[in-house]
Every structure is written in structure tokens, then in C-alpha cells.
Write a protein that holds these residues in place. Structure first.
Motif, PDB file in Angstrom:
ATOM      1  N   THR A   3      44.334   0.043 -18.741  1.00  0.00           N
ATOM      2  CA  THR A   3      43.248   1.008 -18.581  1.00  0.00           C
ATOM      3  C   THR A   3      42.386   1.006 -19.840  1.00  0.00           C
ATOM      4  O   THR A   3      42.858   0.703 -20.946  1.00  0.00           O
ATOM      5  N   GLU A   4      41.127   1.353 -19.651  1.00  0.00           N
ATOM      6  CA  GLU A   4      40.168   1.425 -20.749  1.00  0.00           C
ATOM      7  C   GLU A   4      40.103   2.868 -21.230  1.00  0.00           C
ATOM      8  O   GLU A   4      39.568   3.744 -20.540  1.00  0.00           O
ATOM      9  N   PRO A   5      40.670   3.170 -22.408  1.00  0.00           N
ATOM     10  CA  PRO A   5      40.731   4.563 -22.857  1.00  0.00           C
ATOM     11  C   PRO A   5      39.342   5.196 -22.946  1.00  0.00           C
ATOM     12  O   PRO A   5      38.354   4.526 -23.282  1.00  0.00           O
ATOM     13  N   ASP A   6      39.279   6.473 -22.634  1.00  0.00           N
ATOM     14  CA  ASP A   6      38.058   7.286 -22.734  1.00  0.00           C
ATOM     15  C   ASP A   6      36.988   6.921 -21.716  1.00  0.00           C
ATOM     16  O   ASP A   6      35.891   7.490 -21.753  1.00  0.00           O
ATOM     17  N   SER A   7      37.252   5.979 -20.811  1.00  0.00           N
ATOM     18  CA  SER A   7      36.219   5.629 -19.828  1.00  0.00           C
ATOM     19  C   SER A   7      36.137   6.646 -18.698  1.00  0.00           C
ATOM     20  O   SER A   7      35.122   6.715 -18.005  1.00  0.00           O
ATOM     21  N   GLY A   8      37.193   7.432 -18.506  1.00  0.00           N
ATOM     22  CA  GLY A   8      37.109   8.529 -17.551  1.00  0.00           C
ATOM     23  C   GLY A   8      36.353   9.690 -18.169  1.00  0.00           C
ATOM     24  O   GLY A   8      36.569  10.059 -19.328  1.00  0.00           O
ATOM     25  N   LYS A  34      49.085  14.429 -25.035  1.00  0.00           N
ATOM     26  CA  LYS A  34      50.017  13.568 -24.305  1.00  0.00           C
ATOM     27  C   LYS A  34      49.329  12.295 -23.854  1.00  0.00           C
ATOM     28  O   LYS A  34      49.903  11.188 -23.932  1.00  0.00           O
ATOM     29  N   GLU A  35      48.063  12.419 -23.381  1.00  0.00           N
ATOM     30  CA  GLU A  35      47.339  11.251 -22.893  1.00  0.00           C
ATOM     31  C   GLU A  35      46.940  10.314 -24.032  1.00  0.00           C
ATOM     32  O   GLU A  35      46.765   9.107 -23.807  1.00  0.00           O
ATOM     33  N   GLY A  90      47.886   6.244 -24.164  1.00  0.00           N
ATOM     34  CA  GLY A  90      46.820   5.252 -24.257  1.00  0.00           C
ATOM     35  C   GLY A  90      45.665   5.501 -23.308  1.00  0.00           C
ATOM     36  O   GLY A  90      44.828   4.610 -23.110  1.00  0.00           O
ATOM     37  N   LEU A  91      45.573   6.694 -22.739  1.00  0.00           N
ATOM     38  CA  LEU A  91      44.492   7.004 -21.803  1.00  0.00           C
ATOM     39  C   LEU A  91      43.288   7.619 -22.502  1.00  0.00           C
ATOM     40  O   LEU A  91      42.159   7.510 -22.009  1.00  0.00           O
ATOM     41  N   VAL A  92      43.517   8.288 -23.608  1.00  0.00           N
ATOM     42  CA  VAL A  92      42.469   8.936 -24.402  1.00  0.00           C
ATOM     43  C   VAL A  92      42.718   8.561 -25.859  1.00  0.00           C
ATOM     44  O   VAL A  92      43.871   8.409 -26.279  1.00  0.00           O
ATOM     45  N   GLU A 139      39.549   9.992 -31.191  1.00  0.00           N
ATOM     46  CA  GLU A 139      38.128  10.335 -31.224  1.00  0.00           C
ATOM     47  C   GLU A 139      37.672  10.877 -29.881  1.00  0.00           C
ATOM     48  O   GLU A 139      36.884  11.829 -29.797  1.00  0.00           O
ATOM     49  N   GLY A 140      38.154  10.260 -28.790  1.00  0.00           N
ATOM     50  CA  GLY A 140      37.774  10.726 -27.465  1.00  0.00           C
ATOM     51  C   GLY A 140      38.253  12.130 -27.168  1.00  0.00           C
ATOM     52  O   GLY A 140      37.661  12.837 -26.339  1.00  0.00           O
ATOM     53  N   ALA A 141      39.316  12.572 -27.828  1.00  0.00           N
ATOM     54  CA  ALA A 141      39.835  13.925 -27.609  1.00  0.00           C
ATOM     55  C   ALA A 141      38.821  14.983 -28.008  1.00  0.00           C
ATOM     56  O   ALA A 141      38.850  16.114 -27.500  1.00  0.00           O
TER      57      ALA A 141
END
Length: 618
Positions: free
Chosen positions: A440-445, A543-544, A548-550, A553-555
Motif C-alpha cells: 500500500t502507498e502510505p497517506d494516499s487515502g 496504530k496505522e 505502514g498505512l500512515v 508526517e501524514g498523521a
């Protein structure tokens, strides 16, 4: 002249009272028959697109051609209107030309088999299955040139023809058709698989007719259609207003440097009937992104969306069609004039679902979904290996499902729920490539109370020189968020040369040469977020990050600050969220597109590394 249905013992079926138990048994037998059709296809097909990914769709219709179970609605009405010939017991039809059946199949790669089912000289039902053929000839491997200017560049077109006539196989016709393909072995196996699936369904229908009697079987299918009508009539009256609502979305570009292309739909209800009007949609493209949208197909899309959002227990069938009217301007992107090219229609086909979500959610925002993975991006890789053998890959990519009222969007999923990924082991065994990364591409959601699903990064290392083609979208416009949610991340494609240099390449391109050890990073887009990101549980965000989902910086898009140990910095989070709340200038928007088209043009090069598409001219 319309088709002539030949029956040796023509007689109307007698109406029978159907008790609830019998209706339930027949309904579930039909559902299971559809599943058995899929299973038969997967076991006997050869191409990866059908055998591994499941790019095929079954249908069972009644003797009048109305779909009882299936997905895309019935095309049989258009077939019967356009076919100048007879329909007889033992016939099996093959067709692939969208213009021959009013767009009921949407591009020439989709081969459709239709089998009328007779019992005692009377037409009882139809079974059908269509599947995507990986190559049908034409100017490029895969037969889907994004730069085609007419359908004649897209490979063999098959009008409705009989491959079985009264039970006799037309071997010469099939040989002629297969001769056009670069992969005739795949096409032959897939065609036989389509026929076998239809035969399985035909047997099951005849078994039901034998068990319950033909009149009871037909009366049961009539009741399934009538029940759907009653349920949808109630649903539409409560969910669709008489006040007009409209929504607009876009196809980013046409692969020729022009875009975006506007798709606009207005919806309202007049009495019991819902009107869906595409007036305002852009004219057809000179390239192949046109989508010949069959009105009945769109009715089914609309019905499926309504059912899945509001009442998933309702059976999909054609019973509600009289409650819907669809208006599509002739000569538009969604009803192009012959012989417009159609092979790149997947982007408009998928974007229709985002538009439906935008229409239906405006009056009921609690049911509103964000924009999701509304396409089926394609990768083609072809060439000749060291042994002199031709290889050819067609693969469909997955991306982020939108944030929803009930929760987060799944990561790395298909637009079509029944599709599955091609296993990496299969790809590496049968094609000259290595999958370096599949994640998965982190922060793409898109950020939201409910996060949009992440897109996928799939990195292909090519082991042989060849050419690639890419068909993808949502690289210019953004997958919009809703109810305060942020847009999802865009699609990107990066070609890393063997010497380590990298270049951003277009998301729609043809015949790009690659060398051994070149790596293509195929990155798909994420789903839009749902709801206020500042209301998301900070512990879930942390947790994400671990999953590796977020990213750290994306947080911050959620107002979450992470400490040095990877946990939530409670004081920092509280301060950041207070700062972000104070910076807001008004209520959160229902739709967040990430800017106007003019804004996106101005920032395109800086944000994507690609020039903005030029405004189309007609």
C-alpha cells in the motif's frame, strides 16, 4: 429487421401461485447457478485477466430477455432489435461489437456468448457470459490503443453471429476470428470457457423446470422481477427527491494531451419515475476514452448503488427498469457517434459510480460515500524473449476504496468486488519480470474520521526489452472527500532506468520502450476521506503508522502528533487540533475536490511533475 424467435410449440406460460418457500428455493438456486458459472469459467479459461482476475460477468435472463441474476443488466432487448436472423433451439451466439447491441458491451475486447434455453420447443430462458479477451488484434498488443481515433484500430469486431447453429459448431468462423489475435490459444480457451459456463447455467435452469414445472419456474421468475419493482418503488420514493440535484466529475485526460473531460448528471423524480439526465456532458473525444453507456446498463448501476447503500437484501434484477428514465445526449462522451474509438472506456465507466454517489448522497449526507477507486487501470507489457517467444501481459491494478459512513475504505481493492489480484508468483513464472514491491502507498487515502483506502505501489522489474502501455486516471483531478474529509492521493507512474535515473511518465501512454532491468513504479490513487479528520481516534492513527498505512508526517492531517517512541503526544495533538480548528474559516464542505479545475491546472506541474492537460476543443 428484429430477430425472429422460432418455437416449435409456441404457447404462453400459465400463471401459477408461488408460495414463499418455493420462491426462496428458486431464487437461491439461480444465485448459486451464477456462482457456478463463475467457477466453471475460472477453471477452464487461460488468460490471466479471466483466469486469475475474474474479468468476466455472467447473466441469466427469463424468456423475455429480462435479467434475473447478473450484474450489468440485460442486453438482450438491444440484441433482438439489432439481429437480423432467427433464434432457434441449439443456437449459440457470439458478439463483441458495442455498436451492434446499443453499448450493452462496452468495448470490442469483451466477447459475449449468448445461449437461448429451450424446453419442449418453447423458449424458457437465456444464459450469457462475457469476458475480456487479452488480445483481439489491432494496432497494439492488448488491442486497447488509448490513441485510437476509430474503433477500426481496436481489433476484430464481431457482430452477433452463430457459433452454434441448431447444435452444429461453426469451426471455420471461430478459426477466422481467432486468427486475428496475437494470443489465439488464450482466446480459444477463454471462448470455450464462456460457452461451458453458459451450458452449465442452461442445465441448471432445465433441472429447475423439471423439478418444479415450467409454469412454476416462469411464474417464480416473474415474481422475482415484480418483487424487485415493489421494493425499488418504495426505495426511490423515499430516497430521491422531486427537487433536481446535479453532480459533475471528470476524466483527467484523453492520452493525447487534452482534458479534463466533463461528465455531468442531473437527477430528480417525477411521480414514481426517477430521471437521470446527462445533459452538460462533454462531446465525444477524438481518442478512445469514450464510453458508449447503454441506458439499461446505467439503470442497473443506479439500482445496484441504491440497493447496496440503502437495502442490500434486495436481489439485483431488471424488474425496476420502468421506474428509471436515462437521457444521454447523442454525440457525447457517453454516447459517441459511430465509429468512435471505445477501448479506453474504463475510466468513464468507473467514474459513473462516483457520480452516482455524489448525486444520491446530497440529500442524505449520512449515506454519502467519498470518491473511490473508480477505474480499472491497465498495464500492458509485450515483446519477444531470448528464446524468440512472444510474451504479452495485461493486468488490472487496484486502489483505495472511499471512506464510508460505516468505516474506513479498504486498502488496495478493485473497483469490481469480484476481481482478484494476479499472484506475483504467477506473474514471475509466466512473464519475464520480477515484482520488486507490492504494498500500500502510505497517506494516499484521504484523511477523515473514516480514512479513505490507500492506493497500491507495484514495482515491476522488466527482464526483457519490450514495450509497455499504461491506462490510468485520477492523476490530475483528485478523488474527492466528503463531509469534511480530505481528497485521496493521486495516481503516479515512475520509470526507473537500469542506471538509476528516474522519470515521471504519463498515466495514459502507448508503446513506451523499456529495457532489461528497467523498473516501473505503478502507483494507484487512494479513496477520499469521510468526515472530520480531527475527530479520528489518535490511537488509531498511531496504530496505522506502525502498520505502514500512515506516515508520521501524514498523521498531522488528522491533527495527531507522534512522540519519539511512536506513541501519541497527547499535549502536542491537543494543541495542533486546536490550531487547525481555529484556522478554519467556515463549516466543513460537503465535497472537497482539492481545488477548482483552474486551481489544479495552476498547480499541476509542481504537484505531479506533469504538464496540465490542455482544454479540449470540439
Amino acid at each position: 429487421m428484429p430477430a425472429r424467435i422460432i418455437e416449435t410449440t409456441p404457447a404462453a406460460y400459465a400463471a401459477r401461485e408461488i408460495d414463499p418457500v418455493t420462491l426462496e428455493v428458486i431464487e437461491n438456486a439461480l444465485r448459486n447457478t451464477r456462482i457456478e458459472m463463475d467457477a466453471t469459467l475460472v477453471r477452464t479459461a487461460m488468460s490471466p485477466g479471466i483466469r486469475e482476475q475474474g474479468d468476466a460477468f455472467p447473466m441469466i435472463a427469463d424468456h423475455e430477455g429480462r435479467m434475473i441474476v447478473g450484474q450489468f443488466g440485460s442486453f438482450i432487448d438491444g440484441f433482438l432489435k439489432g439481429y437480423d436472423g432467427t433464434v432457434e433451439e441449439g443456437d449459440v451466439f457470439l458478439l463483441s461489437d458495442p455498436y451492434s447491441v446499443e453499448g450493452a458491451i462496452s468495448h470490442s475486447n469483451d466477447w459475449m456468448v449468448l445461449m437461448p434455453v429451450y424446453r419442449d420447443g418453447r423458449l424458457l430462458a437465456y444464459t450469457s457470459m462475457f469476458g475480456h479477451q487479452s488480445d483481439i488484434g489491432g494496432k497494439v498488443p492488448g488491442s486497447m490503443p488509448i490513441d485510437a481515433h476509430s474503433i477500426f484500430e481496436e481489433g476484430v469486431r464481431i457482430p452477433p453471429v452463430k457459433i452454434y447453429r441448431k447444435g452444429e459448431y461453426n469451426d471455420d468462423l471461430v478459426k477466422l476470428v481467432l486468427h486475428q489475435s496475437r494470443k489465439p490459444d488464450w482466446c480459444a480457451a477463454d471462448l470455450n470457457a464462456l460457452i461451458a459456463s453458459c451450458r452449465v447455467a442452461s442445465r441448471r435452469i432445465l433441472e429447475m423446470a423439471t423439478r418444479f414445472g415450467v409454469d412454476t419456474y416462469v411464474s417464480a421468475t416473474n415474481e422475482l422481477l415484480a418483487r424487485n419493482y415493489r421494493a425499488m418503488k418504495h426505495l426511490l420514493s423515499s430516497a430521491v427527491s422531486e427537487e433536481k440535484v446535479g453532480f459533475t466529475d471528470y476524466i483527467c485526460d484523453d492520452g493525447m494531451g487534452f482534458g479534463p473531460y466533463r461528465i455531468e448528471c442531473t437527477m430528480w423524480r417525477e411521480g414514481d419515475k426517477v430521471i437521470l439526465d446527462f445533459q452538460g456532458t462533454d462531446p465525444q473525444s477524438p481518442a478512445s476514452i469514450n464510453f458508449y453507456l447503454n441506458e439499461n446498463m446505467f439503470k442497473m448501476f443506479f439500482g445496484i448503488y441504491m440497493i447496496m447503500v440503502f437495502d442490500p437484501q434486495i436481489l439485483f434484477n431488471d424488474g425496476f427498469y420502468d421506474l428509471i428514465e436515462v437521457r444521454i445526449p447523442q454525440g457525447s462522451l457517453l454516447k459517441p457517434n459511430y465509429p468512435a474509438a471505445l477501448s479506453g472506456r474504463t475510466h468513464a465507466l468507473g467514474r459513473i459510480f462516483d457520480i452516482l454517489g455524489g448525486l444520491l448522497g446530497q440529500k442524505t449526507p449520512e449515506f454519502l460515500n467519498a470518491a473511490g477507486f473508480s477505474s480499472s487501470p491497465h498495464l500492458f507489457y509485450a515483446g519477444t524473449d531470448k528464446a524468440g517467444e512472444w510474451f504479452q501481459l495485461f493486468q488490472i491494478g487496484f486502489g483505495g476504496i472511499p471512506g464510508r459512513p460505516l468505516g474506513d475504505g479498504p486498502d488496495g481493492h478493485s473497483l469490481w468486488p469480484g476481481f482478484t489480484n494476479v499472484p506475483n508468483e504467477f506473474l514471475e513464472r509466466y512473464f519475464p519480470l520480477v515484482i520488486e514491491r507490492y504494498e500500500t502507498e502510505p497517506d494516499s487515502g484521504g484523511a477523515g474520521l473514516h480514512r479513505g483506502g490507500n492506493g497500491i505501489r507495484m514495482s515491476y522489474r522488466f527482464l526483457e526489452p519490450g514495450t509497455i502501455a499504461i491506462h490510468d486516471d485520477r492523476w490530475f483531478t483528485k478523488p474527492w472527500g466528503v463531509n469534511g474529509g480530505d481528497p485521496g492521493g493521486r495516481a503516479r507512474k515512475i520509470l526507473e532506468k537500469a542506471d538509476g535515473t528516474q522519470v515521471i511518465v504519463a498515466n495514459k501512454l502507448e508503446q513506451l520502450a523499456v529495457e532489461a532491468d528497467d523498473i516501473l513504479h505503478f502507483i494507484t490513487w487512494g479513496g477520499g476521506g469521510w468526515g472530520d479528520p480531527l475527530e479520528r481516534d489518535p490511537a488509531l492513527v498511531a496504530k496505522e503508522i506502525g502498520q505502514g498505512l500512515v506516515t508520521v508526517e501524514g498523521a498531522r492531517a488528522y491533527g495527531v502528533v507522534i512522540d519519539g517512541a511512536g506513541g501519541v503526544d497527547a499535549d502536542g495533538t491537543q494543541a495542533l487540533r486546536a490550531e487547525m480548528t481555529a484556522a478554519r474559516t467556515g463549516p466543513l464542505p460537503t465535497f472537497n475536490h482539492g481545488g477548482t479545475i483552474e486551481d489544479l491546472r495552476a498547480s499541476c506541474l509542481a504537484e505531479t511533475g506533469l504538464d496540465a492537460p490542455r482544454q479540449p476543443k470540439w
